[in-house]
Design a protein around this motif. Structure first.
Motif, PDB file in Angstrom:
ATOM      1  N   GLY A 454       3.587   4.058   2.993  1.00 42.99           N
ATOM      2  CA  GLY A 454       2.633   3.075   2.856  1.00 42.99           C
ATOM      3  C   GLY A 454       1.390   3.930   3.588  1.00 42.99           C
ATOM      4  N   VAL A 455       1.948   4.440   4.974  1.00 44.27           N
ATOM      5  CA  VAL A 455       0.975   5.213   5.883  1.00 44.27           C
ATOM      6  C   VAL A 455       0.223   6.277   4.995  1.00 44.27           C
ATOM      7  CG1 VAL A 455       0.585   6.647   7.860  1.00 44.27           C
ATOM      8  CG2 VAL A 455       2.093   4.698   8.090  1.00 44.27           C
ATOM      9  N   ARG A 456       0.854   7.236   4.338  1.00 39.82           N
ATOM     10  CA  ARG A 456       0.495   8.123   3.314  1.00 39.82           C
ATOM     11  C   ARG A 456      -0.651   7.682   2.190  1.00 39.82           C
ATOM     12  NH1 ARG A 456      -0.533  12.545   3.441  1.00 39.82           N
ATOM     13  NH2 ARG A 456       0.148  13.353   1.073  1.00 39.82           N
ATOM     14  N   HIS A 457      -0.234   6.224   1.753  1.00 41.55           N
ATOM     15  CA  HIS A 457      -1.291   5.755   0.753  1.00 41.55           C
ATOM     16  C   HIS A 457      -2.446   5.741   1.536  1.00 41.55           C
ATOM     17  CE1 HIS A 457       0.514   5.229  -3.183  1.00 41.55           C
ATOM     18  NE2 HIS A 457       1.650   5.143  -2.408  1.00 41.55           N
ATOM     19  N   CYS A 460      -4.465   8.821   2.176  1.00 41.08           N
ATOM     20  CA  CYS A 460      -4.983   9.439   1.054  1.00 41.08           C
ATOM     21  C   CYS A 460      -6.174   8.686   0.464  1.00 41.08           C
ATOM     22  CB  CYS A 460      -3.819   9.522   0.056  1.00 41.08           C
ATOM     23  SG  CYS A 460      -2.586  10.754   0.129  1.00 41.08           S
ATOM     24  N   ALA A 461      -6.012   7.568   0.901  1.00 36.29           N
ATOM     25  CA  ALA A 461      -7.536   6.725   0.392  1.00 36.29           C
ATOM     26  C   ALA A 461      -8.398   6.746   1.523  1.00 36.29           C
ATOM     27  CB  ALA A 461      -6.914   5.191   0.189  1.00 36.29           C
ATOM     28  N   GLY A 462      -8.210   7.496   2.508  1.00 34.68           N
ATOM     29  CA  GLY A 462      -9.274   7.419   3.668  1.00 34.68           C
ATOM     30  C   GLY A 462      -9.181   6.171   4.544  1.00 34.68           C
ATOM     31  N   GLU A 463      -8.395   5.446   4.455  1.00 35.41           N
ATOM     32  CA  GLU A 463      -8.347   4.208   5.309  1.00 35.41           C
ATOM     33  C   GLU A 463      -7.529   4.392   6.621  1.00 35.41           C
ATOM     34  OE1 GLU A 463      -7.127   0.739   2.975  1.00 35.41           O
ATOM     35  OE2 GLU A 463      -7.897   1.630   1.196  1.00 35.41           O
ATOM     36  N   LEU A 464      -7.190   5.562   6.767  1.00 35.83           N
ATOM     37  CA  LEU A 464      -6.264   5.931   7.958  1.00 35.83           C
ATOM     38  C   LEU A 464      -6.308   7.378   8.264  1.00 35.83           C
ATOM     39  CD1 LEU A 464      -4.670   4.305  10.204  1.00 35.83           C
ATOM     40  CD2 LEU A 464      -2.632   5.173   8.978  1.00 35.83           C
ATOM     41  N   GLU A 465      -6.837   7.655   9.618  1.00 33.21           N
ATOM     42  CA  GLU A 465      -6.913   9.029   9.911  1.00 33.21           C
ATOM     43  C   GLU A 465      -5.536   9.860   9.819  1.00 33.21           C
ATOM     44  OE1 GLU A 465      -8.679   9.898  13.884  1.00 33.21           O
ATOM     45  OE2 GLU A 465     -10.552   8.683  13.267  1.00 33.21           O
TER      46      GLU A 465
END
Length: 466
Positions: A454-457, A460-465
């Motif tokens: 989930g963190v990788r998603h 990849c979507a730019g929602e988490l550094e």
């Protein structure tokens, strides 16, 4: 899964379960993967096994059509933190071949008798049988992709004698080593001219289900440390290359971004592979090198289970739909990953230039091995880097495939200067934990046991550094 459910998977040739279980046919004495294209046997003639080793132990031979020994590993062994999961990761890394069952048990903190009992009870095979099945697969790979003499292949595969090698190959594949070599599918002219480990061993690194290669190669390109790694080519056609320090020698590995076999379907579920090539200084390192590449590229994951769980969350559903089969990359060298997590890419490059061991023969831009923790601990003993490398060198922090993840995290947190974010990154990548949430991030428990994905998603979507 109960046996009736497994049989339905066999009837539908469902590739989702390749490597998750195997089935043997009592009328033919052959065992297969669930997606085998052969005629489905009658239910009363089928036996199910958790591992290929268990099927071999009951006298079944590997199917020549579906090659069950070449399937991806079970995602369960990477996910599980108990002694069976840790043991399977260590066996995959070649520990039994190098250190015996006693060495495996010592790493796990159990007696050899306890390890034997737990593995046999759950998997139908003990550590020796599991390692034997792995040796047989290594032998087949070397027989069919190189022109090494059979005697050299026997010892390179981990067998104690040529006789043991011959007997095992005949039992597992119902062919002599010479017959197996002659029957190699698509045997190339290059191989007939004399492909050897110095010329590189071509490999297909199998995966189940969809595989998002692009994001993995994006991450590797972003992190690449010159001298040790490089990513060349254009998106969609890139090649990742790196040096590896292995138990018996060194290697240069190359992995192609373009997934192979994208047009094939196993039932309704396509699978495929990544093409790779290994240049080994010692062929005994083949099994270990392959397993480390598999962990780096997260090739034993179960994308169906991951995507099903994460797609149930409204926040992640569109991200999963956009990137089905997204992987959570691991590490080819866990200790190296830990050092790089602390130092960052620029400082890691300085460490390589100053302390890395130079290759005997540079391979393009690849010139060095990443420096060992003991070397760094002696050369730069101060600060967080010095504390980490000293702990890695003396075993106070263990990051090998059989390490207890909770114990490793506690040991890392006890080191001065290591923050929670860095520890989470090490646990995710170096220890291959599929269920890690970085501190402070809004990661719900409903994503368990796949929070790392989930963190990788989100990243990849730019929602988490990163």
């Amino acid at each position: 899964m109960d046996e009736d459910t497994r049989y339905e998977a066999v009837r539908s040739r469902d590739g989702r379960f390749d490597g998750e279980f195997f089935f043997g046919v009592t009328t033919t004495g052959i065992y297969c993967r669930p997606s085998c294209p052969a005629v489905t046997p009658r239910r009363h003639n089928v036996r199910f096994f958790a591992t290929a080793a268990a099927a071999q132990g009951c006298g079944f031979r590997a199917c020549r059509r579906c090659r069950p020994d070449a399937v991806p590993g079970s995602a369960e062994w990477n996910a599980r933190a108990d002694v069976v999961g840790r043991a399977m990761r260590l066996i995959g890394d070649g520990v039994v071949d190098r250190e015996g069952v006693a060495g495996l048990a010592d790493r796990l903190g159990y007696s050899a008798r306890q390890v034997q009992r737990q593995l046999t009870a759950e998997l139908g095979a003990g550590p020796v049988a599991l390692a034997r099945a792995q040796r047989a697969h290594t032998a087949r790979t070397l027989l069919q992709t190189t022109e090494l003499p059979v005697t050299q292949i026997a010892f390179a595969s981990g067998f104690a004698s040529v006789r043991q090698f011959n007997d095992t190959v005949r039992e597992v594949y119902a062919r002599t080593p010479s017959d197996l070599r002659a029957a190699a599918p698509g045997r190339s002219r290059a191989a007939r001219r004399g492909g050897t480990p110095t010329a590189g061993i071509p490999l297909r690194l199998a995966h189940r289900g969809p595989y998002q290669a692009g994001p993995v190669f994006d991450l590797l390109a972003h992190e690449a440390v010159p001298g040790v790694e490089e990513v060349s080519g254009t998106p969609g056609r890139r090649i990742y290359r790196r040096t590896l320090r292995l138990p018996y020698g060194t290697a240069v590995a190359a992995v192609d971004e373009r997934p192979g076999n994208r047009g094939r379907s196993s039932g309704a579920h396509p699978g495929g592979w990544l093409d790779a090539r290994l240049h080994l200084t010692d062929p005994r390192d083949l099994t270990t090198a392959v397993q480390r590449l598999r962990r780096l590229f997260d090739l034993d994951a179960d994308p169906y289970a991951v995507d099903e769980r994460l797609a149930a969350d409204p926040r992640l559903a569109p991200l999963v739909a956009a990137r089905p089969g997204l992987r959570s990359p691991g590490a080819a060298d866990p200790e190296e990953l830990a050092v790089r997590a602390v130092t960052g890419r620029v400082e890691a490059e300085r460490l390589v230039r100053r302390y890395g061991k130079a290759l005997d023969a540079p391979c393009g831009t690849l010139t060095h091995l990443f420096p060992e923790p003991a070397v760094l601990a002696e050369a730069e003993p101060h600060g967080t880097l010095g504390a980490l490398t000293a702990a890695l060198a003396d075993g106070a922090v263990r990051l090998d495939p059989g390490a207890d993840r909770d114990d490793a995290e506690a040991a890392l947190r006890a080191l001065p200067g290591l923050d929670g974010t860095t520890v989470a990154a090490i646990r995710t990548r170096a220890l291959g934990d599929p269920d890690v949430a970085p501190p402070g991030a809004d990661i719900p428990d409903s994503w368990r046991p796949w929070r790392s994905y989930g963190v990788r998603h989100l990243r990849c979507a730019g929602e988490l550094e990163r």
